[in-house]
Structures are given as structure tokens and as C-alpha cells.
Design an enzyme around this catalytic site. Structure first.
Site, short mmCIF file in Angstrom:
data_model
loop_
_atom_site.label_atom_id
_atom_site.label_comp_id
_atom_site.label_asym_id
_atom_site.label_seq_id
_atom_site.Cartn_x
_atom_site.Cartn_y
_atom_site.Cartn_z
N ASN A 51 0.82 -1.22 0.00
CA ASN A 51 0.00 0.00 0.00
C ASN A 51 0.85 1.26 0.00
O ASN A 51 0.35 2.36 0.28
CB ASN A 51 -0.92 0.01 1.22
CG ASN A 51 -1.84 -1.19 1.24
OD1 ASN A 51 -2.38 -1.57 0.20
ND2 ASN A 51 -2.02 -1.80 2.39
N HIS A 143 -14.00 -1.86 6.68
CA HIS A 143 -12.82 -2.56 7.19
C HIS A 143 -13.08 -3.19 8.57
O HIS A 143 -13.87 -2.67 9.36
CB HIS A 143 -11.67 -1.54 7.30
CG HIS A 143 -10.35 -2.17 7.57
ND1 HIS A 143 -9.76 -2.16 8.82
CD2 HIS A 143 -9.48 -2.83 6.76
CE1 HIS A 143 -8.59 -2.77 8.75
NE2 HIS A 143 -8.39 -3.19 7.52
N GLU A 189 -16.01 4.31 4.19
CA GLU A 189 -14.65 4.58 3.72
C GLU A 189 -14.73 5.42 2.47
O GLU A 189 -15.71 5.34 1.73
CB GLU A 189 -13.94 3.25 3.40
CG GLU A 189 -13.88 2.33 4.60
CD GLU A 189 -13.25 0.97 4.30
OE1 GLU A 189 -12.53 0.84 3.29
OE2 GLU A 189 -13.49 0.04 5.09
N SER A 193 -10.89 -0.78 0.62
CA SER A 193 -9.57 -1.41 0.57
C SER A 193 -9.48 -2.63 -0.33
O SER A 193 -8.41 -2.93 -0.85
CB SER A 193 -9.12 -1.79 1.98
OG SER A 193 -10.08 -2.62 2.59
N ASP A 218 -13.34 6.81 6.74
CA ASP A 218 -11.98 6.26 6.77
C ASP A 218 -11.33 6.54 5.42
O ASP A 218 -11.79 6.07 4.38
CB ASP A 218 -12.10 4.74 7.04
CG ASP A 218 -10.76 4.03 7.06
OD1 ASP A 218 -9.83 4.46 6.36
OD2 ASP A 218 -10.66 3.00 7.76
N HIS A 221 -7.05 4.65 2.28
CA HIS A 221 -6.51 4.39 0.94
C HIS A 221 -6.59 5.60 0.01
O HIS A 221 -6.21 5.52 -1.15
CB HIS A 221 -7.20 3.18 0.32
CG HIS A 221 -6.95 1.93 1.11
ND1 HIS A 221 -5.82 1.16 0.92
CD2 HIS A 221 -7.63 1.37 2.14
CE1 HIS A 221 -5.83 0.17 1.80
NE2 HIS A 221 -6.92 0.28 2.54
N LYS A 248 0.21 3.87 4.61
CA LYS A 248 0.01 3.47 3.21
C LYS A 248 0.72 4.50 2.32
O LYS A 248 1.95 4.51 2.28
CB LYS A 248 -1.47 3.28 2.95
CG LYS A 248 -2.06 2.28 3.99
CD LYS A 248 -3.46 1.89 3.75
CE LYS A 248 -4.10 1.17 4.91
NZ LYS A 248 -3.37 0.05 5.50
C1 LIG Z 1 -9.77 0.95 5.33
C2 LIG Z 1 -8.70 0.65 6.32
N1 LIG Z 1 -8.75 1.22 7.54
C3 LIG Z 1 -7.81 0.99 8.47
C4 LIG Z 1 -6.74 0.15 8.20
C5 LIG Z 1 -5.74 -0.10 9.29
O1 LIG Z 1 -4.63 0.73 9.15
P1 LIG Z 1 -3.22 0.31 9.79
O2 LIG Z 1 -2.60 -0.65 8.84
O3 LIG Z 1 -2.47 1.60 9.90
O4 LIG Z 1 -3.50 -0.31 11.11
C6 LIG Z 1 -6.64 -0.45 6.94
C7 LIG Z 1 -5.53 -1.33 6.53
O5 LIG Z 1 -4.75 -1.89 7.06
C8 LIG Z 1 -7.64 -0.21 5.99
O6 LIG Z 1 -7.59 -0.80 4.79
#
Ligand SMILES: Cc1ncc(COP(=O)(O)O)c(C=O)c1O
Length: 398
Positions: A51, A143, A189, A193, A218, A221, A248
Site C-alpha cells: 500500500n 474494514h 470509507e 480497501s 476512513d 486508501h 500506506k
Molecule cells: C480501510 C482501512 N482502515 C484501516 C486500516 C488499518 O490501518 P493500519 O494498517 O495503519 O493499522 C486499513 C488497513 O490496514 C484499511 O484498509
């Protein structure tokens, strides 16, 4: 500690079940040989599963500031933010972040998972204290960390069909007669993702206003990649709380929440994932600071990423395969059965391409896919290699 194996049959039975259903995962170490290549089992592979969308994890400016802050301030923050963990560096990064997101205030957290799991939980608990349990509307494909936040608060989610704002609208309408004290909260989101599609944030904001609902978006991405100067898809729109990550496109580690001053001040008091954890350390902060400075200047990289994504989608379609609803740098090759997705990934790997198969429970049953994540660090030669590998892997798949 003495080694105990008394309960191993329980674990082994669960593992055997995963193996039988092709959903067992194993850890396979790689060495990062650059922003877009890894060495695995002695072989160099082009990484299409990272990512690190802008290749910033290896950028000299991030490395230099991370190293400088580490040399000056040491390896750890030593305490939580409310004790002695807050330094001028934390305040500097949070001010930069708030400016980047165009918000009154921002706060950094240890990871995206931790942010969603604890910020959302705190928010929903506060909402419940307003007199009635909140009505929480969530996208079906949110997520896992967002589900965790809802579960931690003990709320029942009212799920709308994936990225279907019409359905969300009708659910809000259907619950309009419920207890007026119940806070309406929409959780979604801006870029999903596993599918790489986007939410229409302008429409979401308008709909939320009409129903008096709080919006939690969120941007994990989208941060750094989409929106004006990479500021995310919520930039310029009325969204109450924007969450995103540094892990990411911003090439480092950690997460953020951006919103009003009152929201962030309250979270600093009420969010257990902020209060009861050690503050982010200097090296992590240095990488954050440099990434926030650099990101707005990277329009060319973002344009290249978008062009390459269009090209790869057309290659996938040319092979008679589907890239789902993707319109971003995250591109699924929809396969269906987990075993087929695994063998497709193996075939790509024989052509020097690392692209992981994603299987249930990460995606819905029969929704197994190859999840391609493109990066501006991919050279034209790497993109050509991917296109060729997909074509050859499809021929053997058919
Ligand atoms: C949409 C989404 N939110 C939160 C996260 C979590 O982020 P982190 O990897 O920094 O814990 C992710 C991916 O890992 C994600 O795809």
C-alpha cells in the site's frame, strides 16, 4: 515461561479447518529491496501488494527526517501522550496534519486499526450517553477495524449495501421515526480497501446533513493519493470526522483523526486507544512530518499512478476478467474460489510478480481475488511485466 501444549488440539483443529477451506495463512518473510521490489526465497519480485502507493517508504526526505529526529530524541517516547509523551514534535505534526486535511484540529494515533477500534468505540459510547442508543449505519464492506469499533461499543450495525447511498438514504428514512434523541452515525470509507471503488463524498455529506447524521469516513486508501494535492476525497466537504493512516501512501506508520477542535480535545480525554498507549516515537514522527510536507507536491506521481491503473484495468478486461468496481490504484482481479485465486497468484509469481490472493474472511465467500495495489514507484517496465504476467496467468487459468 514453561512451554505448554495442553490446548494445542483446539488450535490445531481450527488450523486444519482453515487448511481444508484454503483460508489458512502463513507468514512468508520478504526483504524490501526498494519501494517496489522485494526479495523472497532468494528471488526478486516486483511488489504489487504493497500500500506504499507513492513509494514514500524509501524516499530520502522521510528517511533523513526519521533518522534526524531519532538521533536527536531517541528511540521511544517513554510515556503516553497525557503523561510525558507529548513533545513539541507531536504538536508540530498535528498542526501540519490539520492544515493538510483542511480541518481545525488533528491527532495522531498508533495505527489505523487502533484508531478505528478505539475512536469509533468512544464516539458511539458518548452518543449512547446522550439519552438513547445511537443508530449506526455502516457500509457492508467496511474494514474489520470499523467493525471492531462498533463491537467494542456494543452497538448493532444497520448495514447498507456496499457503496449504495440510495440504500443508506432509505434506511435513514426508515429509522427517521425512531427516538429523536438517538444520534445518527454513518460510518464508511472514501476508498474501499479490497474493491478500490470510491464513495461520492459530496452526496454523502448532503445526505447526512438532510438526516442530521454524524459522518465518520476512513480515508486510509485515499490519503496522499486522491483529492486536491492528495488531501483525500473528503477535502472541501462537510464530514464530521476523517480518519486516515500514515502506513500506506504516506510511507510510514501510524494513523490520524481530523475534525473540529472540540472533537479532538474530547478524544484526547476519552479515547482509550489514545489515552492508554505510548506516544508515537521520534523516528515515526519524523517520517510523518516529511511525508506531510512532501505529499502536496506529488501531483505528477498521482497522475502517473492513475494512468497506470487505467492501463492495468484495460489489460484485465482484455483478458476477459473483471476488475470489479475499481476506479483507483487498488485493483482486484475477481476470481471467486479461494483455491483458484491462490493458483493465479502462484502463476503471477512465476513471472516475477508478487500479488497476493485475498480470501474469505477478508472478502465475502466466493469473493476471492488478486488484490493489485499499484505504486508511483513502479517503473514502466514493471507495469509491462505485470500486464504480461496477467495475460499469461489467465491463459493457464482458462
Ligand atoms: C480501510 C482501512 N482502515 C484501516 C486500516 C488499518 O490501518 P493500519 O494498517 O495503519 O493499522 C486499513 C488497513 O490496514 C484499511 O484498509
Amino acid at each position: 515461561m514453561r512451554f505448554m501444549a495442553r490446548f494445542d488440539p483446539i488450535f490445531q483443529t481450527a488450523l486444519d479447518h482453515m487448511a481444508d477451506t484454503h483460508t489458512r495463512r502463513v507468514l512468508r518473510p520478504v526483504r524490501h529491496a526498494g519501494a517496489a521490489t522485494v526479495i523472497r526465497d532468494g528471488r526478486e519480485l516486483v511488489n504489487f501488494s504493497s500500500n506504499d502507493y507513492l513509494g514514500l517508504s524509501h524516499h530520502p526526505a522521510l528517511r533523513a527526517r526519521a533518522a534526524q529526529w531519532l538521533q536527536q530524541d531517541g528511540t521511544g517516547a517513554g510515556a503516553s501522550r497525557l503523561v510525558t509523551g507529548t513533545t513539541a514534535r507531536h504538536m508540530q505534526v498535528e498542526a501540519r496534519l490539520a492544515a493538510f486535511k483542511g480541518c481545525e484540529a488533528a491527532m495522531i494515533l498508533a495505527s489505523g486499526w487502533q484508531a478505528n477500534a478505539s475512536v469509533l468505540a468512544a464516539l458511539l459510547r458518548l452518543a449512547a450517553e446522550q439519552g438513547a442508543p445511537p443508530l449506526v449505519f455502516t457500509d457492508r464492506l467496511n474494514h474489520a477495524s470499523l467493525h471492531q469499533g462498533c463491537m467494542a461499543a456494543g452497538v448493532r450495525q444497520i448495514r447498507f449495501r456496499h457503496n449504495d447511498l440510495g440504500h443508506l438514504d432509505s434506511l435513514l428514512e426508515r429509522h427517521a421515526g425512531n427516538d429523536a434523541r438517538a444520534m445518527r452515525v454513518i460510518v464508511t470509507e472514501s476508498v474501499f480497501s479490497m474493491d478500490g471503488d470510491r464513495t461520492d463524498i459530496a452526496q454523502l455529506g448532503a445526505l447526512a446533513r438532510r438526516h442530521g447524521a454524524f459522518t465518520y469516513v476512513d480515508e486510509a486508501h485515499a490519503t496522499g493519493v486522491l483529492g486536491p494535492q492528495g488531501r483525500g476525497l473528503c477535502a472541501g466537504h462537510d464530514i464530521d470526522l476523517v480518519m486516515g493512516t500514515f502506513s500506506k501512501a504516506l510511507g510510514g506508520f501510524g494513523a490520524y483523526v481530523a475534525g473540529s477542535r472540540a472533537l479532538c480535545d474530547w478524544l484526547a480525554n476519552a479515547c482509550s486507544g489514545f489515552v492508554f498507549t505510548t506516544a508515537p516515537p521520534p523516528a515515526v514522527l519524523g517520517a510523518m512530518d516529511a511525508a506531510l510536507e512532501l505529499a502536496p507536491t506529488l501531483d505528477e506521481a498521482r497522475a502517473r499512478l492513475a494512468r497506470n491503473a487505467d492501463h492495468i484495468r484495460s489489460v484485465i478486461h482484455g483478458c476477459g476478467l473483471s476488475s470489479g468496481p475499481s476506479t483507483t490504484q487498488v485493483i482486484p482481479i475477481m476470481i471467486g474460489e479461494a483455491a483458484h485465486a491462490l493458483s493465479f497468484a502462484t502463476r503471477l509469481e512465476t513471472h516475477g510478480v508478487l500479488a497476493t490472493a485475498i480470501r474469505p474472511p477478508t472478502v465475502p465467500p466466493n469473493g476471492s481475488r488478486i488484490r493489485l495495489a499499484l505504486s508511483a514507484a513502479h517503473t514502466d517496465g514493471m507495469i509491462d511485466r505485470l500486464a504480461h504476467a496477467i495475460t499469461l496467468a489467465t491463459r493457464r487459468h482458462a
